[in-house]
Design an enzyme around this catalytic site. Structure first.
Site, PDB file in Angstrom:
ATOM      1  N   GLY A 151     -12.542 -26.299  11.771  1.00 21.52           N
ATOM      2  CA  GLY A 151     -13.550 -25.241  11.664  1.00 21.52           C
ATOM      3  C   GLY A 151     -14.793 -25.605  12.452  1.00 21.52           C
ATOM      4  O   GLY A 151     -14.731 -25.832  13.653  1.00 21.52           O
TER       5      GLY A 151
ATOM      6  N   VAL B 235     -19.775 -32.680  13.324  1.00 17.06           N
ATOM      7  CA  VAL B 235     -20.729 -33.511  14.049  1.00 17.06           C
ATOM      8  C   VAL B 235     -22.091 -32.838  14.050  1.00 17.06           C
ATOM      9  O   VAL B 235     -23.111 -33.430  13.737  1.00 17.06           O
ATOM     10  CB  VAL B 235     -20.231 -33.774  15.481  1.00 17.06           C
ATOM     11  CG1 VAL B 235     -21.317 -34.446  16.307  1.00 17.06           C
ATOM     12  CG2 VAL B 235     -18.991 -34.666  15.435  1.00 17.06           C
TER      13      VAL B 235
ATOM     14  N   LYS C  30     -35.263 -20.574  22.795  1.00 17.75           N
ATOM     15  CA  LYS C  30     -35.409 -21.719  23.697  1.00 17.75           C
ATOM     16  C   LYS C  30     -35.644 -21.185  25.102  1.00 17.75           C
ATOM     17  O   LYS C  30     -34.767 -20.576  25.704  1.00 17.75           O
ATOM     18  CB  LYS C  30     -34.143 -22.581  23.654  1.00 17.75           C
ATOM     19  CG  LYS C  30     -34.085 -23.668  24.718  1.00 17.75           C
ATOM     20  CD  LYS C  30     -32.712 -24.299  24.756  1.00 17.75           C
ATOM     21  CE  LYS C  30     -32.555 -25.187  25.976  1.00 17.75           C
ATOM     22  NZ  LYS C  30     -31.167 -25.702  26.104  1.00 17.75           N
TER      23      LYS C  30
ATOM     24  N   VAL D 152      -4.656 -31.106   7.196  1.00 17.91           N
ATOM     25  CA  VAL D 152      -3.424 -31.122   7.989  1.00 17.91           C
ATOM     26  C   VAL D 152      -2.871 -32.533   7.958  1.00 17.91           C
ATOM     27  O   VAL D 152      -3.515 -33.483   8.406  1.00 17.91           O
ATOM     28  CB  VAL D 152      -3.681 -30.657   9.432  1.00 17.91           C
ATOM     29  CG1 VAL D 152      -2.439 -30.876  10.295  1.00 17.91           C
ATOM     30  CG2 VAL D 152      -4.089 -29.184   9.449  1.00 17.91           C
TER      31      VAL D 152
ATOM     32  N   LEU E  43     -15.099 -30.406  21.014  1.00 17.26           N
ATOM     33  CA  LEU E  43     -15.118 -31.841  21.267  1.00 17.26           C
ATOM     34  C   LEU E  43     -13.732 -32.404  21.571  1.00 17.26           C
ATOM     35  O   LEU E  43     -13.613 -33.429  22.247  1.00 17.26           O
ATOM     36  CB  LEU E  43     -15.722 -32.576  20.065  1.00 17.26           C
ATOM     37  CG  LEU E  43     -17.146 -32.177  19.665  1.00 17.26           C
ATOM     38  CD1 LEU E  43     -17.596 -32.978  18.449  1.00 17.26           C
ATOM     39  CD2 LEU E  43     -18.115 -32.365  20.817  1.00 17.26           C
TER      40      LEU E  43
ATOM     41  N   GLY F 249     -22.923 -28.493  24.909  1.00 17.77           N
ATOM     42  CA  GLY F 249     -21.809 -28.503  23.964  1.00 17.77           C
ATOM     43  C   GLY F 249     -21.326 -27.113  23.588  1.00 17.77           C
ATOM     44  O   GLY F 249     -20.131 -26.806  23.663  1.00 17.77           O
TER      45      GLY F 249
END
Length: 516
Positions: free
Chosen positions: A10, A42, A75, A199, A350, A362
């Protein structure tokens, strides 16, 4: 016809993927997302490119729908502090470069700039940010830019198709966990099946294709397409399918981060509408102001600094407000999977690849990958051309961003610690070395930057080169034979526009208070 996708993992990557695929395909595709309740995200990616607005437009969401729920702010730029020398800063703004007599204004600035601040002389946004202002007026109208916010001809284009046609004046900063939560509700309401479970096993057929994943409590989940959003683990792509990982560490050594989420009185502090990257002895610290807190973290190389030293430095940087805040230590896998689409598995986020968050790439990588998946979505015959086109686009984006980030360190004048001295002697990509030699003679343009789409136009390279101060630059020799009066007038026009905007725009905090 392929009509059954299983997303494993997720977080921001998983739920951005689920919501976008559901918006794209509706009820014609069954989408299941399974995520563990025991694995934390993260969550360092809280700042974005300005192109992210196309993601929310595609989902049919307006700012008032999602921004308050995610503590989001605007931003307008990345602010770099102490990269040239301590006490110096400059902006890399979301603002198109002006040109005069066929030359970018930065060329004219090198020849006859009014001050020593290229960002304030060539752009409006630098002074708007310094004043802590919103790019929108309190009634919601946008700062007067050469941009039509709702232009019909721009709707439905991918990010790569937009580049060069327009430059939206801001991106977003938000709490990644809150965005994932918001998109969870959005997706489930529209039919995405959500399973919280671990999983335990990935099943493969005789060809090595994924047939299903076995969960702890919900049995086997089968599908046609499997999307790996399991983060640095790469559970499907790297572990089950054994796709190799291509490291960037030889050129980008930062491999660790420590992050804090610091509650603050933002009314008293004020909101500087930018992401700040402040150079430190062995890396740099990000500062991202949101409506209720500040997100901050130290990105560093473990070869130069221990986690304990990094955390101590970060807490000292933030001050007393960080005293009781729990630190999140992160080991970063810097590089990309050799191929992000292998057989019937596509990695997004990632698990696909990551570079340090110096330019907020990212979430851009996630958004780009999702767009490319829809653009190259396979048919039942699994024509390999779709995979090849996808893998080429994703690899080019990451390799191009790698070059751009390496340039920051090569171009930075700072050399007061071993970390910074080593940035001048470390290996860099051969193609970048060749480009830098060209840029010493002529500022970057579309012919001399990385040749494939990677989200960063030539003016971004100009900003880094001019701001970092470590590479000698020259204006075009042609300017010595060209009348500079028009350039003087352009500099003056920017100064007057800046003065007018700083008098009429509201404080960023006031705008977000009204939006909420």
């Amino acid at each position: 016809m392929l009509n059954n996708a299983v997303i494993v993992g997720g977080g921001t990557a998983g739920w951005m993927t689920a919501s976008y695929l559901k918006a794209a395909f509706g009820d014609r595709m069954d989408i299941t997302l399974v995520e563990s309740g025991n694995i934390g995200a993260v969550g360092v990616g809280e700042a974005t490119f300005s192109d992210i607005r196309h993601f929310f437009e595609f989902l049919g969401l307006k700012e008032k729908d999602w921004m308050p729920a995610c503590n989001a702010t605007y931003k307008l730029a990345v602010r770099f502090e102490n990269w040239r020398e301590k006490g110096h800063y400059f902006y890399h703004p979301f603002e198109q470069m002006r040109s005069v007599n066929g030359f970018p204004l930065t060329d004219w600035w090198l020849k006859q700039g009014p001050t020593d601040r290229f960002d304030k002389d060539c752009f409006v946004m630098a002074s708007v940010i310094d004043a802590g202002l919103s790019p929108r007026h309190l009634d919601g109208t946008l700062i007067d830019q050469p941009f039509d916010e709702g232009a019909d001809e721009m709707q439905g284009l991918t990010m790569s198709e937009h580049q060069g046609k327009t430059q939206f004046p801001y991106a977003y900063q938000f709490e990644a966990a809150l965005l994932a939560k918001y998109l969870t509700t959005y997706s489930v309401e529209r039919g995405v099946k959500h399973i919280v479970d671990d999983v335990r096993e990935v099943s493969l057929d005789d060809r090595g294709w994924i047939t299903g994943v076995r969960t702890g409590e919900h049995g086997d989940l089968t599908g046609d397409l499997f999307i790996d959003c399991t983060g640095f683990r790469g559970l499907l792509l790297n572990q089950a399918l054994e796709e190799p990982f291509v490291s960037y560490q030889d050129t980008l050594p930062n491999d660790s981060a420590v992050a804090l989420q610091v509650p603050m009185d933002m009314e008293r502090r004020g909101i500087l509408p930018c992401t700040t990257a402040t150079a430190q002895d062995a890396g740099w610290i990000w500062t991202i102001p949101l409506t209720g807190r500040v997100g901050t973290g130290y990105v560093y190389a473990k070869d130069y600094l221990s986690p304990e030293e990094a955390e101590r430095t970060l807490r000292e940087f933030v001050g007393p407000s960080a005293a009781d805040v729990e630190a999140n230590h992160i080991r970063m896998r810097i590089g990309r999977s050799r191929n992000s689409w292998v057989k019937n598995c596509v990695a997004i986020g990632l698990s696909s690849g990551f570079v340090e968050p110096l330019e907020s790439t990212g979430i851009f990588f996630i958004h780009h990958a999702i767009e490319q998946l829809v653009k190259n979505f396979p048919s039942a015959d699994w024509n390999s051309m779709h995979r090849d086109l996808y893998n080429s686009a994703v690899s080019h984006v990451m390799d191009g961003v790698r070059e751009f980030l390496v340039l920051h360190y090569v171009a930075a004048k700072r050399n007061d610690t071993q970390y910074w001295r080593d940035t001048k002697t470390r290996k860099i990509p051969d193609s970048l070395a060749e480009r830098i030699e060209k840029w010493k003679v002529q500022l970057p343009d579309s012919e001399t930057v990385y040749p494939y789409y990677h989200g960063l136009p030539p003016y971004s390279y100009m900003c880094v080169l001019l701001g970092m101060g470590g590479i000698d630059l020259k204006p075009s020799p042609a300017l010595a034979l060209t009348d500079g009066v028009a350039a003087q007038l352009e500099f003056e026009q920017i100064r007057k526009k800046t003065q007018r905007l700083t008098e009429v725009l509201p404080k960023a905090y006031d705008y977000f208070t009204r939006l909420r």
